[in-house]
Design a protein around this motif. Structure first.
Motif, PDB file in Angstrom:
ATOM      1  N   GLY A 170       0.816  -1.209   0.000  1.00  0.00           N
ATOM      2  CA  GLY A 170       0.000   0.000   0.000  1.00  0.00           C
ATOM      3  C   GLY A 170       0.846   1.255   0.000  1.00  0.00           C
ATOM      4  N   GLU A 171       1.949   1.237   0.757  1.00  0.00           N
ATOM      5  CA  GLU A 171       2.836   2.399   0.801  1.00  0.00           C
ATOM      6  C   GLU A 171       3.467   2.638  -0.563  1.00  0.00           C
ATOM      7  OE1 GLU A 171       6.650   4.101   3.377  1.00  0.00           O
ATOM      8  OE2 GLU A 171       5.930   2.035   3.685  1.00  0.00           O
ATOM      9  N   ILE A 172       3.912   1.564  -1.217  1.00  0.00           N
ATOM     10  CA  ILE A 172       4.505   1.694  -2.556  1.00  0.00           C
ATOM     11  C   ILE A 172       3.484   2.255  -3.538  1.00  0.00           C
ATOM     12  CG2 ILE A 172       5.420   0.369  -4.498  1.00  0.00           C
ATOM     13  CD1 ILE A 172       6.684  -1.530  -2.410  1.00  0.00           C
ATOM     14  N   LEU A 173       2.240   1.797  -3.432  1.00  0.00           N
ATOM     15  CA  LEU A 173       1.173   2.260  -4.323  1.00  0.00           C
ATOM     16  C   LEU A 173       0.930   3.763  -4.165  1.00  0.00           C
ATOM     17  CD1 LEU A 173      -1.118   1.492  -6.332  1.00  0.00           C
ATOM     18  CD2 LEU A 173      -2.570   1.105  -4.343  1.00  0.00           C
ATOM     19  N   LEU A 174       0.887   4.234  -2.919  1.00  0.00           N
ATOM     20  CA  LEU A 174       0.634   5.651  -2.673  1.00  0.00           C
ATOM     21  C   LEU A 174       1.809   6.516  -3.122  1.00  0.00           C
ATOM     22  CD1 LEU A 174      -1.122   5.527   0.821  1.00  0.00           C
ATOM     23  CD2 LEU A 174      -2.172   5.997  -1.395  1.00  0.00           C
ATOM     24  N   LEU A 175       3.024   6.028  -2.919  1.00  0.00           N
ATOM     25  CA  LEU A 175       4.191   6.786  -3.380  1.00  0.00           C
ATOM     26  C   LEU A 175       4.231   6.858  -4.908  1.00  0.00           C
ATOM     27  CD1 LEU A 175       6.920   5.502  -0.887  1.00  0.00           C
ATOM     28  CD2 LEU A 175       5.847   7.765  -0.934  1.00  0.00           C
ATOM     29  N   LYS A 176       3.811   5.778  -5.551  1.00  0.00           N
ATOM     30  CA  LYS A 176       3.718   5.763  -7.012  1.00  0.00           C
ATOM     31  C   LYS A 176       2.665   6.758  -7.483  1.00  0.00           C
ATOM     32  CE  LYS A 176       2.521   2.618 -10.819  1.00  0.00           C
ATOM     33  NZ  LYS A 176       2.023   1.253 -11.148  1.00  0.00           N
ATOM     34  N   PHE A 177       1.575   6.847  -6.747  1.00  0.00           N
ATOM     35  CA  PHE A 177       0.496   7.791  -7.049  1.00  0.00           C
ATOM     36  C   PHE A 177       1.013   9.230  -6.932  1.00  0.00           C
ATOM     37  CE2 PHE A 177      -3.372  10.122  -5.543  1.00  0.00           C
ATOM     38  CZ  PHE A 177      -4.122   9.986  -6.687  1.00  0.00           C
ATOM     39  N   ALA A 178       1.761   9.522  -5.866  1.00  0.00           N
ATOM     40  CA  ALA A 178       2.324  10.868  -5.681  1.00  0.00           C
ATOM     41  C   ALA A 178       3.302  11.206  -6.791  1.00  0.00           C
ATOM     42  CB  ALA A 178       3.009  10.959  -4.324  1.00  0.00           C
ATOM     43  N   GLN A 179       4.095  10.221  -7.214  1.00  0.00           N
ATOM     44  CA  GLN A 179       5.072  10.440  -8.279  1.00  0.00           C
ATOM     45  C   GLN A 179       4.378  10.726  -9.610  1.00  0.00           C
ATOM     46  OE1 GLN A 179       7.792   7.178  -8.888  1.00  0.00           O
ATOM     47  NE2 GLN A 179       9.249   8.432 -10.021  1.00  0.00           N
ATOM     48  N   ALA A 180       3.250  10.056  -9.860  1.00  0.00           N
ATOM     49  CA  ALA A 180       2.509  10.270 -11.105  1.00  0.00           C
ATOM     50  C   ALA A 180       1.915  11.672 -11.172  1.00  0.00           C
ATOM     51  CB  ALA A 180       1.403   9.216 -11.237  1.00  0.00           C
ATOM     52  N   LEU A 181       1.768  12.317 -10.012  1.00  0.00           N
ATOM     53  CA  LEU A 181       1.152  13.647  -9.965  1.00  0.00           C
ATOM     54  C   LEU A 181       2.148  14.735  -9.585  1.00  0.00           C
ATOM     55  CD1 LEU A 181      -2.057  12.526  -8.024  1.00  0.00           C
ATOM     56  CD2 LEU A 181      -1.958  13.161 -10.436  1.00  0.00           C
ATOM     57  N   GLU A 182       3.437  14.441  -9.616  1.00  0.00           N
ATOM     58  CA  GLU A 182       4.431  15.385  -9.101  1.00  0.00           C
ATOM     59  C   GLU A 182       4.461  16.701  -9.879  1.00  0.00           C
ATOM     60  OE1 GLU A 182       8.265  13.635  -9.254  1.00  0.00           O
ATOM     61  OE2 GLU A 182       8.212  13.194 -11.417  1.00  0.00           O
ATOM     62  N   ASP A 183       4.010  16.711 -11.138  1.00  0.00           N
ATOM     63  CA  ASP A 183       3.987  17.969 -11.900  1.00  0.00           C
ATOM     64  C   ASP A 183       2.883  18.909 -11.417  1.00  0.00           C
ATOM     65  OD1 ASP A 183       6.078  17.076 -13.421  1.00  0.00           O
ATOM     66  OD2 ASP A 183       4.826  16.361 -15.072  1.00  0.00           O
ATOM     67  N   LEU A 184       1.848  18.350 -10.815  1.00  0.00           N
ATOM     68  CA  LEU A 184       0.690  19.140 -10.395  1.00  0.00           C
ATOM     69  C   LEU A 184       0.562  19.283  -8.890  1.00  0.00           C
ATOM     70  CD1 LEU A 184      -2.015  17.607 -12.777  1.00  0.00           C
ATOM     71  CD2 LEU A 184      -0.764  19.734 -13.107  1.00  0.00           C
ATOM     72  N   ALA A 185       1.160  18.363  -8.130  1.00  0.00           N
ATOM     73  CA  ALA A 185       0.903  18.329  -6.686  1.00  0.00           C
ATOM     74  C   ALA A 185       2.186  18.245  -5.879  1.00  0.00           C
ATOM     75  CB  ALA A 185       0.005  17.141  -6.354  1.00  0.00           C
ATOM     76  N   LYS A 186       2.078  18.730  -4.644  1.00  0.00           N
ATOM     77  CA  LYS A 186       3.153  18.559  -3.668  1.00  0.00           C
ATOM     78  C   LYS A 186       2.610  17.715  -2.514  1.00  0.00           C
ATOM     79  CE  LYS A 186       1.923  23.035  -1.621  1.00  0.00           C
ATOM     80  NZ  LYS A 186       2.390  24.407  -1.326  1.00  0.00           N
ATOM     81  N   VAL A 187       3.473  16.935  -1.890  1.00  0.00           N
ATOM     82  CA  VAL A 187       3.059  16.033  -0.810  1.00  0.00           C
ATOM     83  C   VAL A 187       2.947  16.828   0.485  1.00  0.00           C
ATOM     84  CG1 VAL A 187       3.668  14.000   0.537  1.00  0.00           C
ATOM     85  CG2 VAL A 187       4.132  14.047  -1.920  1.00  0.00           C
TER      86      VAL A 187
END
Length: 220
Positions: free
Chosen positions: A137-154
């Protein structure tokens, strides 16, 4: 049953207990006065003595109409609330075994939310014994954040809370798309008048290449 009395947000008139106050405003001579004298100055104008800064030394007061003053304060508060941007929080849920197609679908939705200025609360929900796959689950969420890194900040990295692992994302300032301004109507644009053509200078006539033969002399 007696009606509960509403406490006033400001001290006025006899409720001002300080021995002296600093008067400010347009309708008085500004300065420090004994409180009794300041109250008398307010009464002479059929107005109220209102303590607007109780923590100052001495407290700061105004000579004003208290009802009008309260109305203006409420109006300012409403205007400030109206100007504040309401933050929208969108939820996106994953399972620990989310497939690639579903993942891409959720990324696309998240991109739309971020462009609209919304924050994202994404989480992986673990059902039953699937909690043993929390690393997945942690890997999945980090992958999700990486896919949106151009638009979002964590805002918060993946964190397990009970049976859910949460990730919080906020839109980057440049990612929020503002509505485009309306183009000017065609009727508003004034057609430019055509520039008058300048008269062309006439070219001088060319002399004939064969000059006429001179007339024969008359016989004597």
């Amino acid at each position: 049953m007696p009606r509960q009395q509403v406490e006033e947000p400001f001290k006025i008139n006899q409720k001002i207990l300080a021995r002296e106050v600093r008067l400010v405003g347009d309708n008085v001579e500004q300065g420090v006065y004994p409180t009794d004298q300041a109250r008398k100055m307010a009464q002479e104008q059929n107005l109220d003595l209102v303590e607007i800064s109780p923590t100052a030394t001495p407290p700061v007061c105004r000579v004003i109409d208290y009802s009008k003053f309260k109305y203006e304060q409420k109006k300012k508060t409403r205007e400030l609330k109206a100007k504040q941007t309401k933050v929208v929080l969108k939820e996106i849920r994953f399972g620990p075994n989310t497939d690639e197609h579903d993942f891409a679908f959720k990324v696309k939705h998240a991109q739309e939310f971020l462009r609209e200025g919304a924050k994202i609360k994404s989480y992986v929900h673990f059902v039953g014994r699937s909690i043993v796959f929390k690393e997945r689950g942690e890997i999945l969420l980090l992958k999700f954040a990486q896919a949106l890194e151009d638009l979002a900040k964590v805002e918060q990295l993946p964190k397990l809370e009970g049976k859910r692992m949460f990730l919080y994302l906020a839109p980057k300032a440049a990612a929020v798309v503002k509505p485009a301004a309306k183009p000017a109507a065609a009727s508003d644009a004034k057609p430019k008048a055509p520039k008058p053509a300048e008269p062309k200078a006439e070219a001088p006539e060319k002399p004939s290449e064969t000059a006429p033969a001179p007339a024969a002399d008359a016989a004597e």
